[in-house]
Design an enzyme around this catalytic site. Structure first.
Site: not given
Length: 202
Positions: A8-9
């Site tokens: 995930v960013s």
């Protein structure tokens, strides 16, 4: 070995959706993930600076890397192709769920990898371009973007601490001392007190 890779960013995003998708996929394929690798990092970071890079170094021929989609591997076409190319050269399999992609060493896999990666990059570029065009159009129409010039946020470092500040002032604690307690400058305390009319103390 079968590895499940989740990226995930930001920490505001959740890994649970990707984990669920991978687990559901594994159940249909009748196999289990031997090891999970999770990281919160931008896909634009170099592969070698991510957990994914360390994972690829220790993976062996016929190992399988499972992820939700190709875009989890990288932020742009070249990065994704670099990962897939390394995997193909070392006989590592890559399976993605949303793309329904199966990486092997055959020419079809290479073509599909290129097509999916290119499509993902084109989509991101189009979204970025549409956003820029929309902002430019709003500016041309005279719409002020962002916070108006001269406006102030109603929230400060001391917001919510009015009661504590009032109690300290009632005990004749100086602005400087309150500032040290609350980790702000005394002038910040003075300004906050005046704006909220907490006391007439000088």
């Amino acid at each position: 070995m079968i590895y499940g890779y989740i990226r995930v960013s930001t920490d505001k995003q959740t890994v649970e959706n990707q984990r669920y998708e991978i687990n559901q996929f594994c159940e249909r394929q009748d196999f289990i993930i031997n090891r999970w690798i999770e990281e919160t990092i931008s896909g634009s970071k170099k592969v070698e600076d991510r957990k994914l890079g360390k994972l690829l170094k220790r993976m062996k021929p016929n190992d399988i890397l499972v992820c939700s989609e190709l875009s989890r591997l990288g932020r742009n076409l070249l990065m994704i192709m670099g990962v897939l190319n390394e995997c193909m050269n070392r006989d590592i399999k890559v399976w993605t769920i949303k793309d329904n992609y199966r990486l092997g060493s055959d020419i079809n896999s290479k073509v599909l990898a290129f097509a999916f990666g290119l499509s993902a990059e084109i989509e991101r570029n189009l979204i970025s371009q549409r956003t820029k065009e929309a902002l430019a159009r709003k500016r041309a129409e005279g719409v002020i973007l962002g916070r108006p010039v001269g406006s102030k946020s109603t929230k400060t470092k001391l917001t919510g601490q009015e009661r504590q500040i009032k109690e300290l002032l009632d005990k004749n604690v100086s602005y400087s001392a309150i500032g040290r307690i609350l980790n702000v400058h005394r002038l910040t305390v003075s300004k906050f007190v005046k704006e909220h009319e907490l006391t007439n103390k000088l």
